[in-house]
Write a protein that holds these residues in place. Structure first.
Motif, PDB file in Angstrom:
ATOM      1  N   LYS A  11       0.848  -1.208   0.000  1.00  0.00           N
ATOM      2  CA  LYS A  11       0.000   0.000   0.000  1.00  0.00           C
ATOM      3  C   LYS A  11       0.873   1.243   0.000  1.00  0.00           C
ATOM      4  O   LYS A  11       2.055   1.206   0.408  1.00  0.00           O
ATOM      5  CB  LYS A  11      -0.943   0.019   1.214  1.00  0.00           C
ATOM      6  N   ARG A  63       8.892 -14.144  15.251  1.00  0.00           N
ATOM      7  CA  ARG A  63       8.803 -12.689  15.029  1.00  0.00           C
ATOM      8  C   ARG A  63       8.100 -12.360  13.723  1.00  0.00           C
ATOM      9  O   ARG A  63       7.668 -11.235  13.518  1.00  0.00           O
ATOM     10  CB  ARG A  63      10.220 -12.074  14.995  1.00  0.00           C
ATOM     11  N   ASN A  64       8.026 -13.335  12.817  1.00  0.00           N
ATOM     12  CA  ASN A  64       7.385 -13.029  11.536  1.00  0.00           C
ATOM     13  C   ASN A  64       5.877 -12.865  11.738  1.00  0.00           C
ATOM     14  O   ASN A  64       5.235 -13.692  12.395  1.00  0.00           O
ATOM     15  CB  ASN A  64       7.657 -14.114  10.502  1.00  0.00           C
ATOM     16  N   SER A  94      11.178  -4.530   2.885  1.00  0.00           N
ATOM     17  CA  SER A  94      10.787  -4.494   4.308  1.00  0.00           C
ATOM     18  C   SER A  94      11.121  -3.151   4.940  1.00  0.00           C
ATOM     19  O   SER A  94      12.046  -2.474   4.498  1.00  0.00           O
ATOM     20  CB  SER A  94      11.567  -5.549   5.083  1.00  0.00           C
ATOM     21  N   ALA A  95      10.394  -2.846   6.011  1.00  0.00           N
ATOM     22  CA  ALA A  95      10.604  -1.595   6.773  1.00  0.00           C
ATOM     23  C   ALA A  95      10.662  -0.406   5.817  1.00  0.00           C
ATOM     24  O   ALA A  95      11.544   0.443   5.898  1.00  0.00           O
ATOM     25  CB  ALA A  95      11.874  -1.686   7.622  1.00  0.00           C
ATOM     26  N   ALA A  96       9.706  -0.370   4.904  1.00  0.00           N
ATOM     27  CA  ALA A  96       9.729   0.599   3.803  1.00  0.00           C
ATOM     28  C   ALA A  96       8.557   1.569   3.844  1.00  0.00           C
ATOM     29  O   ALA A  96       8.505   2.504   3.058  1.00  0.00           O
ATOM     30  CB  ALA A  96       9.711  -0.155   2.474  1.00  0.00           C
ATOM     31  N   ALA A  99       3.802  -1.501   4.091  1.00  0.00           N
ATOM     32  CA  ALA A  99       2.978  -2.529   4.749  1.00  0.00           C
ATOM     33  C   ALA A  99       3.252  -3.941   4.241  1.00  0.00           C
ATOM     34  O   ALA A  99       2.332  -4.765   4.171  1.00  0.00           O
ATOM     35  CB  ALA A  99       1.488  -2.195   4.644  1.00  0.00           C
ATOM     36  N   GLY A 100       4.507  -4.210   3.904  1.00  0.00           N
ATOM     37  CA  GLY A 100       4.858  -5.543   3.391  1.00  0.00           C
ATOM     38  C   GLY A 100       4.540  -6.649   4.383  1.00  0.00           C
ATOM     39  O   GLY A 100       3.989  -7.690   4.005  1.00  0.00           O
ATOM     40  N   ASP A 104       1.471  -9.674   4.170  1.00  0.00           N
ATOM     41  CA  ASP A 104       1.698 -11.123   4.346  1.00  0.00           C
ATOM     42  C   ASP A 104       0.794 -11.675   5.449  1.00  0.00           C
ATOM     43  O   ASP A 104       0.236 -12.772   5.321  1.00  0.00           O
ATOM     44  CB  ASP A 104       3.165 -11.404   4.707  1.00  0.00           C
ATOM     45  N   THR A 176       9.075   1.914  12.476  1.00  0.00           N
ATOM     46  CA  THR A 176       7.807   2.620  12.705  1.00  0.00           C
ATOM     47  C   THR A 176       7.737   3.107  14.156  1.00  0.00           C
ATOM     48  O   THR A 176       7.298   4.233  14.417  1.00  0.00           O
ATOM     49  CB  THR A 176       6.625   1.690  12.359  1.00  0.00           C
TER      50      THR A 176
END
Ligand code: ATP
Length: 289
Positions: A11, A63-64, A94-96, A99-100, A104, A176
């Motif tokens: 998103k 953690r996933n 990731s961490a972008a 909302a990756g 998932d 975040t």
């Protein structure tokens, strides 16, 4: 049915304003969310408990977020999900701010619902998803939405369509949690005119939305490459550009694919993750076998 494959879409935020701190300690948000064609492919099947991810930087243990989603599904339905094998073909960085992880997580909830024939409604899945991550309900819903509260209260908006997008993620990640901590310390944060933006978005008047919108995180989350990326986008003909989520990804909105591709070509010489993509009217695409 033994196997469900889901395309889980990233998103962008066409608006992201932090309105303050809620009684539960979370941050209140006013957002306009848009699904894009960039996606991960998540496969969920019955088999020995395992998680494989094509990106070695993403943790494959508890953690996933996909395991958090499977546990939340198990708790809500009473169905034992221990024998679940999940494979993630990761394309969303990731961490972008895209909302990756949430995409998932949403994919796993929708896949388990199909795999076990539980027939949970969209609303039920969203309620389970909200406890897994604030963006999960949007990823389950997809399209173009107004998102309020922590992002879990959603309302559909007219489609954002007819544009091509360029996403550019510089070679850094933004936590975040740290971005929200920076908001808590910030003084004199300015906010967009929400009532006007809502009025414009509800009419689907996107050019007016571009004139009034902002991502509040841009005022206090430092991303050194943000200005150079935006200037390449502007020179390449973008109608609008902004950071997505808590960053660092910057997206540009283009009228034509040719302009977007030429912009991406230039950005690709400097940045590791650059994508040309389209807005899409869904968050998940499910395939069963
Ligand atoms: P958001 O926009 O929802 O804040 P984001 O794009 O900023 O998300 P994610 O890609 O969701 O961030 O990743 C945030 C962190 O979550 C990463 O540092 C990563 O280690 C962890 N993580 C857990 N599960 C996943 C997953 N399936 N995919 C990517 N990251 C994951």
């Amino acid at each position: 049915m033994n196997k469900v494959t889901v395309r889980a879409h990233a998103k962008i935020n066409l608006l992201l304003d932090i309105t303050g701190t809620l009684p539960n300690g979370y941050h209140g948000l006013h957002m306009i969310m848009q699904s894009v064609s960039l996606c991960d492919t998540v496969t969920v099947e019955r088999g020995a408990h395992a998680l494989e991810c094509s990106d070695p930087a993403v943790p494959t243990d508890a953690r996933n977020i996909v395991w958090k989603a499977a546990n939340a599904f198990e708790k809500a339905t009473g169905i034992d999900c221990t024998d679940t094998r999940i494979t993630i073909d990761k394309r969303i960085p990731s961490a972008a701010g895209l909302a990756g992880g949430s995409a998932d997580g949403a994919a796993v909830l929708a896949a388990l619902n199909r795999l076990h024939g539980t027939d949970l409604s969209a609303g039920q899945l969203c309620r389970i998803g909200a406890a897994v991550g604030a963006d999960v309900p949007f990823c389950l819903t997809g399209g173009t939405c107004l998102a309020l509260n922590i992002g879990d209260v959603l309302a559909p908006l007219p489609a954002f369509e007819g544009y091509t997008l360029v996403l550019a993620k510089p070679d850094c990640g933004v936590s975040t949690a740290e971005a929200y901590a920076a908001f808590d310390q910030a003084i004199g944060v300015s906010h967009p005119h929400f009532t006007q933006l809502l009025f414009d978005a509800a009419k689907g008047d996107w050019p007016r939305v571009f004139r009034g919108t902002c991502n509040t995180f841009e005022q206090f989350v430092e991303v050194v490459d943000r200005v150079p990326i935006k200037s390449v986008m502007r020179r390449s003909g973008s109608l609008f550009s902004m950071m997505s989520g808590s960053g660092p990804t910057v997206f540009g909105v283009f009228r034509t694919r040719a302009e977007a591709e030429s912009c991406a070509g230039e950005l690709q010489t400097q940045y590791p993750h650059v994508f040309v993509c389209d807005p899409v009217p869904y968050g998940l695409q499910i395939e069963t076998k």
